[in-house]
Design a protein around this motif. Structure first.
Motif, PDB file in Angstrom:
ATOM      1  N   ALA A   1      -4.482   5.686   4.690  1.00 49.29           N
ATOM      2  CA  ALA A   1      -5.504   6.228   3.778  1.00 49.29           C
ATOM      3  C   ALA A   1      -4.936   6.399   2.372  1.00 49.29           C
ATOM      4  CB  ALA A   1      -6.038   7.553   4.308  1.00 49.29           C
ATOM      5  N   GLN A   2      -3.684   6.856   2.278  1.00 54.69           N
ATOM      6  CA  GLN A   2      -3.064   7.001   0.957  1.00 54.69           C
ATOM      7  C   GLN A   2      -2.932   5.640   0.281  1.00 54.69           C
ATOM      8  OE1 GLN A   2       0.300   9.256   2.634  1.00 54.69           O
ATOM      9  NE2 GLN A   2       0.061  10.666   0.906  1.00 54.69           N
ATOM     10  N   LEU A   3      -2.409   4.652   1.000  1.00 55.66           N
ATOM     11  CA  LEU A   3      -2.234   3.323   0.412  1.00 55.66           C
ATOM     12  C   LEU A   3      -3.583   2.740   0.005  1.00 55.66           C
ATOM     13  CD1 LEU A   3      -0.558   0.937  -0.465  1.00 55.66           C
ATOM     14  CD2 LEU A   3      -0.496   0.160   1.926  1.00 55.66           C
ATOM     15  N   THR A   4      -4.602   2.918   0.828  1.00 53.90           N
ATOM     16  CA  THR A   4      -5.938   2.425   0.508  1.00 53.90           C
ATOM     17  C   THR A   4      -6.456   3.088  -0.773  1.00 53.90           C
ATOM     18  OG1 THR A   4      -6.412   1.992   2.821  1.00 53.90           O
ATOM     19  CG2 THR A   4      -8.311   2.256   1.361  1.00 53.90           C
ATOM     20  N   ARG A   5      -6.258   4.397  -0.875  1.00 57.79           N
ATOM     21  CA  ARG A   5      -6.699   5.133  -2.071  1.00 57.79           C
ATOM     22  C   ARG A   5      -5.956   4.638  -3.313  1.00 57.79           C
ATOM     23  NH1 ARG A   5      -5.893   9.749  -0.090  1.00 57.79           N
ATOM     24  NH2 ARG A   5      -3.905  10.260  -1.048  1.00 57.79           N
ATOM     25  N   TRP A   6      -4.641   4.446  -3.193  1.00 52.29           N
ATOM     26  CA  TRP A   6      -3.862   3.973  -4.339  1.00 52.29           C
ATOM     27  C   TRP A   6      -4.284   2.572  -4.753  1.00 52.29           C
ATOM     28  CZ3 TRP A   6       1.164   5.654  -1.449  1.00 52.29           C
ATOM     29  CH2 TRP A   6       1.281   7.048  -1.517  1.00 52.29           C
ATOM     30  N   ARG A   7      -4.513   1.687  -3.782  1.00 51.57           N
ATOM     31  CA  ARG A   7      -4.957   0.324  -4.111  1.00 51.57           C
ATOM     32  C   ARG A   7      -6.295   0.365  -4.862  1.00 51.57           C
ATOM     33  NH1 ARG A   7      -2.696  -4.190  -1.600  1.00 51.57           N
ATOM     34  NH2 ARG A   7      -4.719  -5.224  -1.726  1.00 51.57           N
ATOM     35  N   ALA A   8      -7.209   1.213  -4.425  1.00 55.62           N
ATOM     36  CA  ALA A   8      -8.498   1.344  -5.108  1.00 55.62           C
ATOM     37  C   ALA A   8      -8.296   1.896  -6.525  1.00 55.62           C
ATOM     38  CB  ALA A   8      -9.432   2.244  -4.304  1.00 55.62           C
ATOM     39  N   GLU A   9      -7.414   2.866  -6.655  1.00 54.44           N
ATOM     40  CA  GLU A   9      -7.093   3.462  -7.964  1.00 54.44           C
ATOM     41  C   GLU A   9      -6.564   2.396  -8.920  1.00 54.44           C
ATOM     42  OE1 GLU A   9      -3.384   6.285  -9.080  1.00 54.44           O
ATOM     43  OE2 GLU A   9      -4.703   7.117  -7.542  1.00 54.44           O
ATOM     44  N   TRP A  10      -5.828   1.428  -8.411  1.00 56.44           N
ATOM     45  CA  TRP A  10      -5.245   0.355  -9.221  1.00 56.44           C
ATOM     46  C   TRP A  10      -6.190  -0.829  -9.394  1.00 56.44           C
ATOM     47  CZ3 TRP A  10      -0.603   0.770  -5.482  1.00 56.44           C
ATOM     48  CH2 TRP A  10       0.156   1.912  -5.785  1.00 56.44           C
ATOM     49  N   GLY A  11      -7.408  -0.731  -8.832  1.00 57.71           N
ATOM     50  CA  GLY A  11      -8.389  -1.799  -8.971  1.00 57.71           C
ATOM     51  C   GLY A  11      -8.103  -3.020  -8.110  1.00 57.71           C
ATOM     52  N   LEU A  12      -7.349  -2.836  -7.042  1.00 60.13           N
ATOM     53  CA  LEU A  12      -7.002  -3.951  -6.160  1.00 60.13           C
ATOM     54  C   LEU A  12      -8.031  -4.080  -5.043  1.00 60.13           C
ATOM     55  CD1 LEU A  12      -3.177  -3.255  -5.863  1.00 60.13           C
ATOM     56  CD2 LEU A  12      -4.312  -4.953  -7.300  1.00 60.13           C
TER      57      LEU A  12
END
Length: 159
Positions: A108-119
């Motif tokens: 969930a953290q990695l998914t959130r970070w990827r979304a934050e980075w526009g990936l």
């Protein structure tokens, strides 16, 4: 069972392995397999840069355990990992009969970070381990490693 001080030492090694993977041009994930006597049996990191996206250390640990440990030893072992198992690795862990999983950062953290980075999202749903293997004992994340892992993931996935 929560992440203990003893667990943090093994997670520290996992993060170091993740850094080694990243420094070698791979994705920053590392894992350690430990037996009931706290002996490290296996350690590894992602090796997907050659094009085989299944070369995760959690899968390699499960395969090693299946080849080298009897079922009782597998059940008593713990897999420590820098990032929560993906569905493929969670299934392998359960099918082989490994014991507890302890992870530093969650899917969930990695998914959130990827979304934050526009990936874009990855090709496999970022399910929690227990959604794939409901009977496994799973502990994590470990907040102590959040900023360091976010930095490692940013170096790899934002570039």
């Amino acid at each position: 069972m929560a992440v203990s001080d003893a667990d943090l030492g093994y997670l520290e090694r996992c993060v170091a392995l993740a850094r080694t993977a990243l420094d070698g041009g791979d994705e920053p994930f590392g894992s350690v397999l430990v037996d009931r006597d706290d002996t490290v049996l296996f350690e590894g990191h992602n090796e997907v840069q050659g094009g085989d996206q299944t070369r995760h250390p959690e899968l390699a640990a499960a395969q090693w355990a299946a080849a080298n440990l009897h079922p009782g030893q597998r059940a008593a072992a713990t897999v420590y990992t820098s990032g929560e198992h993906c569905p493929m690795c969670a299934a392998a862990h359960a099918w082989v009969g490994l014991g507890r999983i302890v992870y530093a950062a969650s899917s969930a953290q990695l998914t959130r970070w990827r979304a934050e980075w526009g990936l874009p999202a990855g090709p496999v749903a970022p399910l929690p381990v227990n959604a794939v293997a409901p009977y496994l004992v799973v502990d994590g994340p470990a907040p102590r490693f959040e900023s360091e892992l976010k930095e490692l993931y940013a170096r790899r996935f934002r570039s």
